[in-house]
Design a protein around this motif. Structure first.
Motif, short mmCIF file in Angstrom:
data_model
loop_
_atom_site.label_atom_id
_atom_site.label_comp_id
_atom_site.label_asym_id
_atom_site.label_seq_id
_atom_site.Cartn_x
_atom_site.Cartn_y
_atom_site.Cartn_z
N VAL A 226 -6.53 2.62 9.61
CA VAL A 226 -5.99 3.84 9.01
C VAL A 226 -4.50 3.92 9.34
O VAL A 226 -4.06 3.45 10.39
N ALA A 227 -3.76 4.51 8.44
CA ALA A 227 -2.31 4.65 8.63
C ALA A 227 -2.02 5.71 9.68
O ALA A 227 -2.78 6.66 9.86
N LEU A 228 -0.92 5.55 10.37
CA LEU A 228 -0.44 6.54 11.32
C LEU A 228 -0.09 7.80 10.55
O LEU A 228 0.74 7.78 9.64
N GLU A 229 -0.71 8.89 10.89
CA GLU A 229 -0.48 10.15 10.20
C GLU A 229 0.97 10.60 10.36
O GLU A 229 1.51 10.58 11.47
N GLY A 230 1.58 10.97 9.25
CA GLY A 230 2.95 11.47 9.28
C GLY A 230 4.02 10.40 9.43
O GLY A 230 5.17 10.72 9.71
N ASN A 231 3.65 9.13 9.23
CA ASN A 231 4.63 8.05 9.36
C ASN A 231 5.80 8.31 8.40
O ASN A 231 5.61 8.36 7.19
N PRO A 232 7.02 8.46 8.92
CA PRO A 232 8.15 8.76 8.05
C PRO A 232 8.70 7.55 7.30
O PRO A 232 9.49 7.70 6.37
N ARG A 233 8.29 6.37 7.68
CA ARG A 233 8.82 5.13 7.09
C ARG A 233 8.22 4.90 5.72
O ARG A 233 7.00 4.97 5.53
N LYS A 234 9.06 4.64 4.74
CA LYS A 234 8.62 4.32 3.39
C LYS A 234 9.06 2.88 3.10
O LYS A 234 10.24 2.62 2.94
N GLY A 235 8.12 1.98 3.10
CA GLY A 235 8.42 0.57 2.92
C GLY A 235 8.28 0.13 1.49
O GLY A 235 7.73 0.84 0.65
N ASN A 236 8.76 -1.07 1.22
CA ASN A 236 8.65 -1.66 -0.11
C ASN A 236 7.45 -2.60 -0.11
O ASN A 236 7.58 -3.79 0.24
N VAL A 237 6.31 -2.08 -0.49
CA VAL A 237 5.07 -2.85 -0.45
C VAL A 237 5.13 -4.02 -1.43
O VAL A 237 4.63 -5.11 -1.13
N ASP A 238 5.77 -3.83 -2.57
CA ASP A 238 5.88 -4.92 -3.55
C ASP A 238 6.61 -6.13 -2.95
O ASP A 238 6.23 -7.27 -3.20
N ALA A 239 7.65 -5.88 -2.16
CA ALA A 239 8.38 -6.98 -1.53
C ALA A 239 7.49 -7.70 -0.51
O ALA A 239 7.52 -8.93 -0.41
N ILE A 240 6.68 -6.94 0.21
CA ILE A 240 5.78 -7.56 1.19
C ILE A 240 4.71 -8.37 0.47
O ILE A 240 4.37 -9.48 0.90
N VAL A 241 4.20 -7.86 -0.64
CA VAL A 241 3.22 -8.61 -1.45
C VAL A 241 3.83 -9.94 -1.87
O VAL A 241 3.20 -11.00 -1.75
N ALA A 242 5.07 -9.92 -2.35
CA ALA A 242 5.73 -11.15 -2.79
C ALA A 242 5.87 -12.13 -1.62
O ALA A 242 5.63 -13.34 -1.78
N SER A 243 6.24 -11.63 -0.46
CA SER A 243 6.38 -12.48 0.71
C SER A 243 5.03 -13.06 1.12
O SER A 243 4.92 -14.25 1.43
N TYR A 244 3.99 -12.24 1.12
CA TYR A 244 2.65 -12.71 1.50
C TYR A 244 2.13 -13.74 0.49
O TYR A 244 1.43 -14.67 0.86
#
Length: 146
Positions: A22-40
């Motif tokens: 589960v995600a950390l509740e209230g995590n302020p970080r907004k990442g670029n999931v599409d970039a991580i998908v491309a890297s993976y």
């Protein structure tokens, strides 16, 4: 049918099921999931996320929430993770420190351009990272001029 994962063999022993994360509740970080998908897609997972076990049998992602989301989008059932034994406050402090250390870093443009000159054939990956062909060509041209 879910793909098990594409975890690098050196960290394969750290695999945990994604369904229990589960995600950390209230995590302020907004990442670029599409970039991580491309890297993976290109490299697989080569660095673990950080989790903290919960009493309910789940685990909270303290660092790597967007990596987990990328794995979910790829249909993976597992991700490599290391466990942090910490109370709530210490876990949140680690999450904040992890996010902030990235923000405090800087890029040496000359070294970046030198590295870009050495690699080719990663156009799709670079575009997912926010560098289209034009931008890469422009960066290299400016580097060569100065």
């Amino acid at each position: 049918c879910r793909t098990m994962s594409n975890i690098h063999e050196s960290i394969r022993h750290l695999a945990v099921t994604i369904d229990g994360l589960v995600a950390l509740e209230g995590n302020p970080r907004k990442g670029n999931v599409d970039a991580i998908v491309a890297s993976y897609k290109e490299f697989g997972q080569v660095k673990p996320v950080v989790i903290r076990r919960n009493t309910a049998g789940t685990a909270t992602v303290i660092a790597g929430t967007h990596q987990v989301e990328a794995c979910r989008r790829l249909g993976w059932s597992e991700i490599a993770a290391v466990e942090l034994a910490a109370d709530d406050a210490r876990a949140v402090a680690f999450a904040l420190a992890d996010n902030r250390t990235v923000e405090l870093g800087a890029t040496d443009d000359d070294l970046l351009y030198e590295m870009l000159e050495k690699v080719g054939g990663y156009d799709d990956l670079f575009e997912s990272l926010g560098w289209d062909d034009f931008e890469v060509d422009l960066m290299l041209l400016l580097y060569r001029l100065y």
